[in-house]
Write a protein that holds these residues in place. Sequence first.
Motif, PDB file in Angstrom:
ATOM      1  N   PHE A  91       0.831  -1.206   0.000  1.00 17.80           N
ATOM      2  CA  PHE A  91       0.000   0.000   0.000  1.00 17.80           C
ATOM      3  C   PHE A  91       0.862   1.249   0.000  1.00 17.80           C
ATOM      4  O   PHE A  91       1.840   1.348   0.739  1.00 17.80           O
ATOM      5  CB  PHE A  91      -0.894   0.043   1.251  1.00 17.80           C
ATOM      6  CG  PHE A  91      -1.986  -0.990   1.269  1.00 17.80           C
ATOM      7  CD1 PHE A  91      -1.794  -2.198   1.915  1.00 17.80           C
ATOM      8  CD2 PHE A  91      -3.201  -0.747   0.651  1.00 17.80           C
ATOM      9  CE1 PHE A  91      -2.793  -3.151   1.946  1.00 17.80           C
ATOM     10  CE2 PHE A  91      -4.211  -1.696   0.674  1.00 17.80           C
ATOM     11  CZ  PHE A  91      -4.005  -2.901   1.321  1.00 17.80           C
ATOM     12  N   PHE A 104      -4.974   6.090   1.865  1.00 18.00           N
ATOM     13  CA  PHE A 104      -4.316   4.918   1.295  1.00 18.00           C
ATOM     14  C   PHE A 104      -4.780   4.673  -0.133  1.00 18.00           C
ATOM     15  O   PHE A 104      -5.936   4.940  -0.488  1.00 18.00           O
ATOM     16  CB  PHE A 104      -4.649   3.661   2.115  1.00 18.00           C
ATOM     17  CG  PHE A 104      -3.863   3.533   3.382  1.00 18.00           C
ATOM     18  CD1 PHE A 104      -4.303   4.125   4.546  1.00 18.00           C
ATOM     19  CD2 PHE A 104      -2.691   2.799   3.408  1.00 18.00           C
ATOM     20  CE1 PHE A 104      -3.586   4.010   5.729  1.00 18.00           C
ATOM     21  CE2 PHE A 104      -1.958   2.669   4.578  1.00 18.00           C
ATOM     22  CZ  PHE A 104      -2.410   3.278   5.743  1.00 18.00           C
ATOM     23  N   GLN A 106      -5.426   1.654  -3.091  1.00 12.85           N
ATOM     24  CA  GLN A 106      -6.159   0.402  -2.995  1.00 12.85           C
ATOM     25  C   GLN A 106      -5.252  -0.809  -2.851  1.00 12.85           C
ATOM     26  O   GLN A 106      -5.735  -1.921  -2.624  1.00 12.85           O
ATOM     27  CB  GLN A 106      -7.075   0.225  -4.208  1.00 12.85           C
ATOM     28  CG  GLN A 106      -8.298   1.119  -4.164  1.00 12.85           C
ATOM     29  CD  GLN A 106      -9.136   0.857  -2.928  1.00 12.85           C
ATOM     30  OE1 GLN A 106      -9.647  -0.223  -2.708  1.00 12.85           O
ATOM     31  NE2 GLN A 106      -9.270   1.879  -2.067  1.00 12.85           N
ATOM     32  N   ARG A 109      -1.354  -6.305  -5.155  1.00 13.80           N
ATOM     33  CA  ARG A 109      -1.011  -7.654  -4.679  1.00 13.80           C
ATOM     34  C   ARG A 109       0.142  -8.176  -5.525  1.00 13.80           C
ATOM     35  O   ARG A 109       0.007  -8.348  -6.742  1.00 13.80           O
ATOM     36  CB  ARG A 109      -2.205  -8.589  -4.787  1.00 13.80           C
ATOM     37  CG  ARG A 109      -1.906 -10.011  -4.290  1.00 13.80           C
ATOM     38  CD  ARG A 109      -3.143 -10.887  -4.320  1.00 13.80           C
ATOM     39  NE  ARG A 109      -4.177 -10.355  -3.466  1.00 13.80           N
ATOM     40  CZ  ARG A 109      -4.256 -10.550  -2.160  1.00 13.80           C
ATOM     41  NH1 ARG A 109      -3.333 -11.284  -1.547  1.00 13.80           N
ATOM     42  NH2 ARG A 109      -5.241 -10.033  -1.453  1.00 13.80           N
TER      43      ARG A 109
ATOM     44  N   ARG B  42      -9.786  -6.383  -0.375  1.00 12.90           N
ATOM     45  CA  ARG B  42     -10.015  -4.966  -0.645  1.00 12.90           C
ATOM     46  C   ARG B  42      -8.984  -4.103   0.082  1.00 12.90           C
ATOM     47  O   ARG B  42      -8.130  -4.583   0.807  1.00 12.90           O
ATOM     48  CB  ARG B  42     -11.424  -4.570  -0.179  1.00 12.90           C
ATOM     49  CG  ARG B  42     -12.528  -5.423  -0.737  1.00 12.90           C
ATOM     50  CD  ARG B  42     -12.757  -5.161  -2.218  1.00 12.90           C
ATOM     51  NE  ARG B  42     -13.280  -3.844  -2.477  1.00 12.90           N
ATOM     52  CZ  ARG B  42     -14.562  -3.525  -2.392  1.00 12.90           C
ATOM     53  NH1 ARG B  42     -15.442  -4.433  -2.069  1.00 12.90           N
ATOM     54  NH2 ARG B  42     -14.962  -2.284  -2.662  1.00 12.90           N
ATOM     55  N   GLY B  43      -9.124  -2.785  -0.120  1.00 11.62           N
ATOM     56  CA  GLY B  43      -8.223  -1.845   0.525  1.00 11.62           C
ATOM     57  C   GLY B  43      -8.652  -1.544   1.952  1.00 11.62           C
ATOM     58  O   GLY B  43      -9.560  -2.160   2.501  1.00 11.62           O
ATOM     59  N   LEU B  44      -7.975  -0.574   2.534  1.00 11.01           N
ATOM     60  CA  LEU B  44      -8.225  -0.184   3.921  1.00 11.01           C
ATOM     61  C   LEU B  44      -9.273   0.917   3.989  1.00 11.01           C
ATOM     62  O   LEU B  44      -9.179   1.906   3.264  1.00 11.01           O
ATOM     63  CB  LEU B  44      -6.935   0.321   4.558  1.00 11.01           C
ATOM     64  CG  LEU B  44      -5.824  -0.704   4.713  1.00 11.01           C
ATOM     65  CD1 LEU B  44      -4.519  -0.011   4.995  1.00 11.01           C
ATOM     66  CD2 LEU B  44      -6.160  -1.679   5.823  1.00 11.01           C
TER      67      LEU B  44
END
Lengths: 114, 114
Positions: A91, A104, A106, A109, B42-44
């Motif tokens: 991130f 942040f 997204q 990965r 998913r993101g934060l």
Amino acid sequence: AQKVTQAQTEISVVEKEDVTLDCVYETRDTTYYLFWYKQPPSGELVFLIRRNSFDEQNEISGRYSWNFQKSTSSFNFTITASQVVDSAVYFCALSDEGAQKLVFGQGTRLTINP
Amino acid sequence: SQTIHQWPATLVQPVGSPLSLECTVEGTSNPNLYWYRQAAGRGLQLLFYSVGIGQISSEVPQNLSASRPQDRQFILSSKKLLLSDSGFYLCAWTRGQGSSYEQYFGPGTRLTVT
């Protein structure tokens, strides 16, 4: 308004390849801070680096390096000679001076295949 | 050195039941504290943050609430859980005076609402 874009949702490479994770940010402030975090499969976010807007010097830490370019509003992260242990979600985040919270992206990965 | 704790590590709760997640920080005083939620893949999502005892800022209106009864304790609660509350909950802290400093994350709580 602040915004962080990590356009690469997933990246998969073979071990020992170099890989770059992109991060583009938007802010109207002249003083701001950029961060990278690593989230391994265990789930806990690990802080990697913090960079302020007045320091455009690139940073290198072992196999990790970061390229900060204000002209393109980018803060990219490169892993050299990738290893399986580098597999994680990464991130990028942004904070303005005096802000009480981070924005942040997204996340990307990253999968390193043996 | 500073340490952040979260418990429980894993929780399975039925829909409609209450929730209480706890986060404590050791080795620092007057930290900013944060609750994030991460849905699978998913993101934060920032849920709440606190800059001091009894001071809570809510980012997303929902059936969750947060409290900070002590300087280094941050609690996330719900009176009635929904299926959509399932996710990975992360607590984080940073030195006070804003987010120009990096946030440090706890190990997280994995919540499954059934």
